[in-house]
Design a protein around this motif. Structure first.
Motif, PDB file in Angstrom:
ATOM      1  N   UNK A  36       0.860  -1.189   0.000  1.00 13.18           N
ATOM      2  CA  UNK A  36       0.000   0.000   0.000  1.00 13.18           C
ATOM      3  C   UNK A  36       0.891   1.232   0.000  1.00 13.18           C
ATOM      4  N   UNK A  37       0.715   2.105  -0.993  1.00 14.20           N
ATOM      5  CA  UNK A  37       1.607   3.263  -1.137  1.00 14.20           C
ATOM      6  C   UNK A  37       1.609   4.131   0.116  1.00 14.20           C
ATOM      7  N   UNK A  43       5.908  -0.090   2.691  1.00 12.07           N
ATOM      8  CA  UNK A  43       6.744   0.373   1.581  1.00 12.07           C
ATOM      9  C   UNK A  43       8.225   0.174   1.923  1.00 12.07           C
ATOM     10  N   UNK A  44       8.584   0.446   3.172  1.00 12.77           N
ATOM     11  CA  UNK A  44       9.979   0.221   3.571  1.00 12.77           C
ATOM     12  C   UNK A  44      10.342  -1.259   3.509  1.00 12.77           C
ATOM     13  N   UNK A  58       9.230   4.972  -6.423  1.00  7.71           N
ATOM     14  CA  UNK A  58       8.413   3.835  -6.855  1.00  7.71           C
ATOM     15  C   UNK A  58       7.218   4.291  -7.685  1.00  7.71           C
ATOM     16  N   UNK A  59       6.750   3.414  -8.542  1.00  9.84           N
ATOM     17  CA  UNK A  59       5.570   3.701  -9.356  1.00  9.84           C
ATOM     18  C   UNK A  59       4.312   3.349  -8.549  1.00  9.84           C
ATOM     19  N   UNK A 103       7.915   8.838   1.128  1.00  8.63           N
ATOM     20  CA  UNK A 103       8.607   7.536   1.059  1.00  8.63           C
ATOM     21  C   UNK A 103       8.357   6.823  -0.275  1.00  8.63           C
ATOM     22  N   UNK A 104       7.374   7.302  -1.043  1.00  5.00           N
ATOM     23  CA  UNK A 104       7.132   6.729  -2.375  1.00  5.00           C
ATOM     24  C   UNK A 104       7.995   7.429  -3.425  1.00  5.00           C
ATOM     25  N   UNK A 105       8.162   8.737  -3.292  1.00  7.61           N
ATOM     26  CA  UNK A 105       8.826   9.527  -4.343  1.00  7.61           C
ATOM     27  C   UNK A 105      10.265   9.878  -3.994  1.00  7.61           C
TER      28      UNK A 105
END
Ligand code: AMP
Ligand code: MG
Length: 304
Positions: A36-37, A43-44, A58-59, A103-105
């Motif tokens: 889950x973004x 994500x980690x 990440x996409x 943390x996604x970008x």
């Protein structure tokens, strides 16, 4: 959470993801390692499981009919591309909204978005009903997985479950197009530069020199075998003659370029499984998806 192996139960996989788990997910390009973004811990775990540096963005994958504007700011050009190629093997890099976490970008002010066309991916994303990051489900720098078994081979018990959607039919990662103040192709894939130009009426700046996109390293997608590049089968035979016969050699070549993309990674994996020392890969013609194959082969052949 104990490992439950490979499943074809979409609801089970979605439930695991929603509880903060990480899931092997089929797409038409390659298998992704989904989280889950908006769940930082999950994500980690994806970064750590892959061994991927945390600053490589990440996409975010979305279900068809998602509200794109919650995630990114799509200008007219981006909307034309979304309408022409989504769902499909195209990623759009656009300015992000405040919903998209750092943390996604990697703290960038842009976000990469994609709506995949794989029916199982779509069912999964629809059941999750939120943005899902899904970098390729392999160890960082290695060959991408195109079957559920590849994911199991690479990541095994570190994944909570692997959703089986059969072999990926595109076989190479998505085309990435930046639609910000810059209009540029960042990574070649199944959607060609020409198709992008036709759909938008604009010619994107081509990739030239080192990529501006973070994470586009020179050596990547690399098997254990040494990879040599040639331009024809004849040349492959000539090169084979020069190789000491104690080395086992595999010549990688497909007449049909779509088939080449589809089987590129499983061929490299098969070579490793057979303990092949040297892969001589014949570069396809430099157009359409052939350019994506040439790009991945160059990275597989780069000095490590
Ligand atoms: P993948 O390795 O297939 O997960 O694709 C991720 C790649 O997309 C990254 O390595 C970047 O090159 C690019 N990318 C994703 N998000 C961003 C972003 N926010 N800004 C710039 N490039 C991005
Ligand atoms: Mg990858």
């Amino acid at each position: 959470m104990t490992s439950v192996g490979i499943t074809s139960d979409v609801s089970q996989a979605a439930a695991i993801l929603l509880k903060g788990g990480i899931v092997g997910m089929p797409t038409e390009t390659v298998y992704g390692l989904a989280a889950l973004a908006r769940n930082e811990k999950a994500v980690h775990r994806v970064f750590d499981t892959k061994g991927r540096p945390r600053n490589h963005p990440l996409i975010v994958h979305l279900a068809p009919d998602s509200d794109l504007h919650r995630w990114g700011i799509l200008d007219e050009t981006a909307m034309k591309l979304a309408n022409a190629f989504w769902p499909g093997p195209l990623t759009l890099l656009v300015p992000r909204t405040s919903l998209v976490p750092d943390w996604v970008t990697g703290g960038r002010d842009t976000v990469a978005l994609r709506i995949p066309s794989h029916p199982v991916a779509q069912n999964f994303l629809t059941a999750v009903n939120d943005g899902v990051v899904a970098p390729s489900a392999n160890r960082f720098g290695k060959v991408s997985p195109t079957t559920a078994q590849h994911v199991l081979d690479d990541l095994g018990d570190s994944v909570d479950v692997i959703l089986d959607g059969g072999p990926c039919n595109v076989g190479v990662e998505s085309t990435i197009v930046e639609c910000t103040t810059t209009f540029q192709l960042l990574r070649p894939g199944a959607i060609s530069e020409n198709e992008v130009a036709l759909a938008t009426g604009r010619i994107p700046t081509s990739i030239s020199g080192p990529s501006r996109a973070p994470g586009m390293l020179e050596s990547h997608y690399a098997p254990d075998a040494k990879v040599l590049l040639v331009d024809s089968l004849q040349e492959a035979e000539v090169v084979r003659q020069t190789i000491d016969s104690t080395n086992s050699v595999f010549i990688l070549h497909f007449e049909n370029v779509s088939e080449y993309a589809e089987h590129l990674y499983d061929s490299l994996r098969a070579a490793d499984q057979q303990k092949v020392a040297i892969v001589i890969a014949v570069r396809p013609q430099p157009n359409g998806i052939g350019l994506a194959i040439i790009d991945r082969l160059a990275k597989a052949a780069a000095t490590r």
